[in-house]
Design an enzyme around this catalytic site. Structure first.
Site, PDB file in Angstrom:
ATOM      1  N   GLU A  35       0.832  -1.207   0.000  1.00 39.81           N
ATOM      2  CA  GLU A  35       0.000   0.000   0.000  1.00 39.81           C
ATOM      3  C   GLU A  35       0.865   1.255   0.000  1.00 39.81           C
ATOM      4  OE1 GLU A  35      -3.687   1.004   2.792  1.00 39.81           O
ATOM      5  OE2 GLU A  35      -1.821   0.947   3.900  1.00 39.81           O
ATOM      6  N   HIS A  37       2.450   4.626   0.975  1.00 39.69           N
ATOM      7  CA  HIS A  37       2.670   5.310   2.253  1.00 39.69           C
ATOM      8  C   HIS A  37       3.391   6.632   1.998  1.00 39.69           C
ATOM      9  CE1 HIS A  37       1.417   1.607   4.254  1.00 39.69           C
ATOM     10  NE2 HIS A  37       1.389   2.266   5.383  1.00 39.69           N
ATOM     11  N   ASP A  46       3.348  -1.595   6.052  1.00 45.79           N
ATOM     12  CA  ASP A  46       2.491  -2.349   6.986  1.00 45.79           C
ATOM     13  C   ASP A  46       3.012  -3.772   7.206  1.00 45.79           C
ATOM     14  OD1 ASP A  46       0.960  -0.094   7.102  1.00 45.79           O
ATOM     15  OD2 ASP A  46      -0.810  -0.946   6.136  1.00 45.79           O
ATOM     16  N   HIS A 121      -2.610  -3.525   9.336  1.00 45.99           N
ATOM     17  CA  HIS A 121      -3.306  -2.711   8.320  1.00 45.99           C
ATOM     18  C   HIS A 121      -4.772  -2.612   8.711  1.00 45.99           C
ATOM     19  CE1 HIS A 121      -4.570  -1.268   4.352  1.00 45.99           C
ATOM     20  NE2 HIS A 121      -5.300  -2.353   4.146  1.00 45.99           N
ATOM     21  N   GLU A 123      -7.670  -1.886   7.549  1.00 46.64           N
ATOM     22  CA  GLU A 123      -8.805  -2.437   6.799  1.00 46.64           C
ATOM     23  C   GLU A 123      -8.882  -3.964   6.867  1.00 46.64           C
ATOM     24  OE1 GLU A 123      -6.883   0.014   5.907  1.00 46.64           O
ATOM     25  OE2 GLU A 123      -7.999   1.570   4.841  1.00 46.64           O
ATOM     26  N   HIS A 178      -1.702   7.598   9.041  1.00 53.81           N
ATOM     27  CA  HIS A 178      -1.209   6.823   7.893  1.00 53.81           C
ATOM     28  C   HIS A 178      -0.054   7.559   7.220  1.00 53.81           C
ATOM     29  CE1 HIS A 178      -1.236   4.203   4.402  1.00 53.81           C
ATOM     30  NE2 HIS A 178      -1.146   5.287   3.675  1.00 53.81           N
ATOM     31  N   GLU A 183       4.128   5.923  11.694  1.00 54.98           N
ATOM     32  CA  GLU A 183       4.734   4.918  10.812  1.00 54.98           C
ATOM     33  C   GLU A 183       6.109   5.372  10.305  1.00 54.98           C
ATOM     34  OE1 GLU A 183       1.303   2.214   8.829  1.00 54.98           O
ATOM     35  OE2 GLU A 183       1.389   4.252   8.027  1.00 54.98           O
TER      36      GLU A 183
HETATM   37 ZN    ZN Z   1       0.483   1.705   7.177  1.00 55.32          ZN
HETATM   38 MN    MN Z   2      -2.341   0.261   5.950  1.00 52.56          MN
END
Ligand code: ZN
Ligand code: MN
Length: 258
Positions: A35, A37, A46, A121, A123, A178, A183
């Site tokens: 994903e 970032h 992630d 993650h 979701e 995010h 992170e």
């Molecule tokens: Zn992430």
């Molecule tokens: Mn994520």
């Protein structure tokens, strides 16, 4: 010589069978995503962070670690920027549900009785629950009623002291974190060579309403993909967070299974 590795992929099947025969064997499965970032972090964030936290926690409690799930459920604009960014390569909910069901089933049928699914993650969470529940139904049906699964999203619990230290002006919430300070800092601690702080844009944080729309509204998300500025990220903050999450995961899994 028998291997002491904790990653089951590095063991022979004979070694793996031997490790499962030990009392209280625990297998931990890290689950991440591929994903975007932001322009400064790799697509693997992630997966990489979850695997690192899981490996460190497993070392503390003597658990085995399965290879990570490196793809995640459909990224949502409000929490992760959405699927319109090249590289955000998502699974449908049903795919994730079936995948985790199959992994639980496979591990259990070879003798694992204690499994911990560690998620990184947002979701993924509900669909991991669904897959685990389906596996439990099938295992019970087949007479394997002594299998126990723990599932946790490692990032959900941060101590008030750490929040006050890292976000003295107030914690913006997990969705706005995010690719932001949290992170980015953890990546600076764990894999600094993959972080490009010089590529951080000057952008306002995402301004998102308290609902989703379909088709997704990509305009809610800053063009860079980061949900709020990450300029104040440091490796020291990252170490504080990683240490706290490793302890949280180790104490949760160890406390439940040991
Ligand atoms: Zn992430
Ligand atoms: Mn994520």
């Amino acid at each position: 010589m028998m291997s002491n590795a904790s990653n089951i992929a590095d063991l022979t099947w004979v070694e793996y069978r031997h490790r499962l025969a030990e009392d209280d064997a625990i297998v931990m499965i890290p689950v991440g995503a591929l994903e975007q970032h932001g322009p400064h972090l790799p697509l693997s964030v992630d997966t990489l962070l979850t695997t690192e936290i899981t490996n460190r926690a497993a070392a503390r409690i003597g658990a085995l670690v399965a290879p990570p799930v490196a793809y995640g459920c459909r990224s949502q604009p409000r929490s992760s920027g959405g699927n319109h960014f090249p590289g955000t390569t998502s699974l449908e909910a049903g795919t994730m549900t079936a995948l985790i069901r199959d992994l639980i089933n496979g591990l259990a049928r070879h003798g694992v009785r204690q499994i911990a699914v560690i998620n990184g993650h947002l979701e993924n969470d509900a669909f991991l629950s669904e897959g685990i529940e389906r596996a439990m139904v099938e295992l019970h049906r087949d007479g394997l009623s002594d299998v126990k699964v723990l599932k946790m999203s490692y990032f959900e619990t941060i101590s008030p002291e750490t929040i006050d230290t890292i976000w003295p002006d107030g914690f913006p919430g997990l969705a706005l974190e995010h690719a932001a300070v949290m992170e980015t800092s953890m990546m600076l601690h764990v894999a600094p060579g993959l972080v490009h702080m010089d590529r951080l844009p000057d952008e306002a944080p995402a301004d998102i309403p308290p609902y989703d729309v379909y088709p997704p509204e990509t305009g809610w998300v800053p063009p860079s993909g980061g949900m709020s500025p990450a300029h104040s990220a440091t490796a020291q903050i990252g170490k504080t967070l990683i240490d706290e999450f490793v302890t949280l995961v180790a104490e949760s899994v160890g406390g439940e299974f040991r």
